[in-house]
Design a protein around this motif. Structure first.
Motif, short mmCIF file in Angstrom:
data_model
loop_
_atom_site.label_atom_id
_atom_site.label_comp_id
_atom_site.label_asym_id
_atom_site.label_seq_id
_atom_site.Cartn_x
_atom_site.Cartn_y
_atom_site.Cartn_z
N PHE A 152 0.82 -1.22 0.00
CA PHE A 152 0.00 0.00 0.00
C PHE A 152 0.86 1.27 0.00
N ILE A 153 2.12 1.12 0.45
CA ILE A 153 2.94 2.32 0.65
C ILE A 153 3.29 3.02 -0.66
N GLU A 154 3.77 2.26 -1.63
CA GLU A 154 4.18 2.91 -2.88
C GLU A 154 3.09 2.87 -3.94
N ASN A 155 2.07 2.06 -3.70
CA ASN A 155 0.97 1.98 -4.68
C ASN A 155 -0.26 2.60 -4.04
N LYS A 156 -0.33 3.93 -4.11
CA LYS A 156 -1.38 4.65 -3.39
C LYS A 156 -2.77 4.27 -3.90
N ASP A 157 -2.83 3.73 -5.14
CA ASP A 157 -4.13 3.39 -5.72
C ASP A 157 -4.55 1.94 -5.44
N LEU A 158 -3.67 1.15 -4.83
CA LEU A 158 -4.01 -0.28 -4.64
C LEU A 158 -5.02 -0.44 -3.51
N GLU A 159 -6.13 -1.10 -3.84
CA GLU A 159 -7.18 -1.39 -2.86
C GLU A 159 -7.54 -2.86 -2.98
N PRO A 160 -7.94 -3.52 -1.89
CA PRO A 160 -8.45 -4.88 -2.02
C PRO A 160 -9.74 -4.86 -2.84
N PRO A 161 -10.17 -5.94 -3.46
CA PRO A 161 -9.55 -7.26 -3.37
C PRO A 161 -8.42 -7.45 -4.37
N PHE A 162 -7.44 -8.28 -3.99
CA PHE A 162 -6.37 -8.68 -4.91
C PHE A 162 -5.76 -9.98 -4.39
N VAL A 163 -4.97 -10.61 -5.27
CA VAL A 163 -4.26 -11.82 -4.85
C VAL A 163 -2.86 -11.41 -4.40
N CYS A 164 -2.36 -12.02 -3.33
CA CYS A 164 -1.00 -11.71 -2.89
C CYS A 164 -0.20 -12.99 -2.69
N LEU A 165 0.98 -13.02 -3.29
CA LEU A 165 1.91 -14.12 -3.09
C LEU A 165 2.87 -13.69 -1.98
N VAL A 166 2.79 -14.39 -0.84
CA VAL A 166 3.62 -14.03 0.32
C VAL A 166 4.76 -15.03 0.44
N VAL A 167 5.97 -14.57 0.23
CA VAL A 167 7.12 -15.49 0.26
C VAL A 167 8.23 -14.90 1.12
N SER A 168 8.40 -15.48 2.31
CA SER A 168 9.42 -14.95 3.22
C SER A 168 10.28 -16.11 3.72
N GLY A 169 11.05 -15.83 4.79
CA GLY A 169 11.91 -16.87 5.34
C GLY A 169 11.11 -17.96 6.04
N GLY A 170 9.93 -17.62 6.54
CA GLY A 170 9.14 -18.59 7.29
C GLY A 170 7.80 -18.93 6.64
N HIS A 171 7.41 -18.22 5.58
CA HIS A 171 6.08 -18.41 5.00
C HIS A 171 6.11 -18.46 3.48
N SER A 172 5.26 -19.30 2.92
CA SER A 172 4.97 -19.23 1.48
C SER A 172 3.47 -19.44 1.39
N HIS A 173 2.76 -18.36 1.16
CA HIS A 173 1.31 -18.40 1.13
C HIS A 173 0.79 -17.72 -0.13
N LEU A 174 -0.28 -18.26 -0.66
CA LEU A 174 -1.01 -17.58 -1.72
C LEU A 174 -2.33 -17.16 -1.08
N VAL A 175 -2.57 -15.86 -1.08
CA VAL A 175 -3.66 -15.32 -0.29
C VAL A 175 -4.57 -14.45 -1.15
N VAL A 176 -5.88 -14.52 -0.91
CA VAL A 176 -6.76 -13.51 -1.49
C VAL A 176 -6.99 -12.47 -0.39
N VAL A 177 -6.59 -11.23 -0.68
CA VAL A 177 -6.83 -10.14 0.26
C VAL A 177 -8.22 -9.62 -0.09
N LYS A 178 -9.22 -10.04 0.69
CA LYS A 178 -10.61 -9.73 0.33
C LYS A 178 -10.97 -8.29 0.67
N ASP A 179 -10.41 -7.85 1.78
CA ASP A 179 -10.63 -6.47 2.22
C ASP A 179 -9.44 -6.16 3.14
#
Ligand code: KG4
Ligand code: ZN
Length: 376
Positions: A152-179
């Motif tokens: 949300f920080i650099e994409n001032k126009d981004l609003e849910p819903p959207f799909v997010c691929l979360v890939v970190s050191g402890g997580h790999s999730h495919l998420v629907v950000v509904k709101d």
């Protein structure tokens, strides 16, 4: 993003991350919500001041990576001790760079899970102390919800819903950000997280810690088609991931090459491994957007700073008419600005934590269970 770095005597790197040289909009309105955010879930001590969820007034990071490198990974006890030493300085710097005092902030937010318990506790205790001393509201934030909100920080126009691929050191999730603050997990890893696979393969191939950035760099010099490493697909769970077979296959190749006295081409192994990981991540993410009917894809977490993943998704999204959102690399890895962004939407919903808030090392994504008393 502009990053100013200073190496301190103990090897810790102090960073101030700025969105733009000319700073942010200084026009204050009485409806503005200014949040002091704190993050200490792993090996970065971080504090930020964020206005209205998307405007970063300051973003301070104290990175301990150099201290853990000699051990080949994060040593939890060292991480906690350094957080204790560094956190006050980070908070002071964040307030001063933002040009505010504790009186000007509307709430204190902190990552309360998941993460290393001793590390989390430092930030949680600090946030509770500030909330108690100032009487300001306290908001607990899920670390991964923070990573997602970095978009949300650099994409001032981004609003849910959207799909997010979360890939970190402890997580790999495919998420629907509904709101805002509402997540549906549609896929996750069955074993290793993507970042964990990068770290383990980097160690085996002799690149050392931290693995992700080192593989990313080495891969640029290598041939991604030198080896054909396996890309796991899970029957009946098409959006789930598995990286342990890929990791074992790379480790087997390395061991065999060593036994046969062959010279290991680090760059080729790195490039072929990275290709196998990013192709499977991209395939799942694009398929999810198409099948669930979303035309916006965001990525989040440390592995989201991987240049191979960013390039491939950029291409695939363009080919499939999907808008692609990704934070600057420095906002993909751990930071406190993302915690301030997530906290804003919780604040607007009236979420307040009581002073009995505690660190929850295994906090599930999207958890809204009332674990603690509600604060004022
Ligand atoms: O999100 P993060 O900073 O911390 C966690 O919440 O886990 O992610 C750290 C992970 C590490 O496994 C690191 O190796 C990986 O992100 N990483 C990368 C890159 N930069 C960091 N993986 C691949 N390519 C990169 N450029
Ligand atoms: Zn993280």
């Amino acid at each position: 993003m502009e990053v100013n770095k200073k190496i301190e005597e103990d090897g810790v790197i102090f960073m101030s991350i700025k969105e733009r040289e000319d700073g942010n909009d200084k026009n204050e309105s009485k409806d503005d919500v200014v949040i002091l955010a704190i993050e200490s879930s792993c090996d970065e001590s971080a504090a930020a001041v964020v206005k209205n969820g998307r405007e970063v007034l300051s973003n301070i990071l104290s990175s301990q990576i150099a201290l853990h490198t000699i051990y080949g990974g994060v040593v939890p006890e060292i991480a906690s001790r350094k957080h204790v030493e560094k956190m006050n300085g980070c908070i002071r710097a964040a307030l001063s760079e933002a040009g505010v005092t504790l009186k000007d902030i509307d709430a204190v937010a902190v990552t309360y899970g998941p993460g290393l318990v001793g590390a989390l506790l430092v930030g949680v205790s600090e946030a509770k102390a500030i909330a108690f001393a100032t009487g300001k509201p306290l908001i607990g934030v899920h670390h991964i919800e923070g990573h997602i909100s970095a978009n949300f920080i650099e994409n001032k126009d981004l609003e849910p819903p959207f799909v997010c691929l979360v890939v970190s050191g402890g997580h790999s999730h495919l998420v629907v950000v509904k709101d805002y603050g509402e997540y549906e997990i549609i896929g996750q890893t069955r074993d290793d997280a993507a970042g964990e696979a990068f770290d383990k393969v980097a160690r085996a191939v002799g690149l050392g810690y931290p693995g992700g950035p080192k593989i990313d760099k080495a891969a640029r010099e290598g041939n991604p088609d030198a080896f054909s490493f396996p890309q796991a697909q899970i029957p009946d769970a098409e959006y789930d991931f598995s990286f342990s077979g890929l990791k074992s296959s790379v480790l087997n190749y390395i061991n065999q090459a060593k036994m046969q006295g062959q010279e290991l081409n680090q760059a080729d192994v790195a490039a072929s491994f990275q290709k196998a990981v990013v192709e499977v991540l991209a395939q799942h993410a694009i398929k999810a957007c198409k099948e669930y009917g979303y035309d916006k894809l965001a990525i989040a977490g440390g592995v989201a700073s991987n240049s191979g993943l960013r390039d491939l998704l950029e291409k695939e999204c363009a080919a499939n008419n999907i808008s692609f959102y990704r934070p600057s690399p420095v906002l993909c890895t751990d930071n406190a600005a993302m915690i301030g962004a997530a906290a804003y939407y919780e604040y607007k919903k009236g979420v307040r934590f009581g002073l009995d808030m505690n660190a929850v090392p295994n906090l599930p994504l999207g958890d809204r269970e009332r674990r603690f008393h509600a604060g004022k």
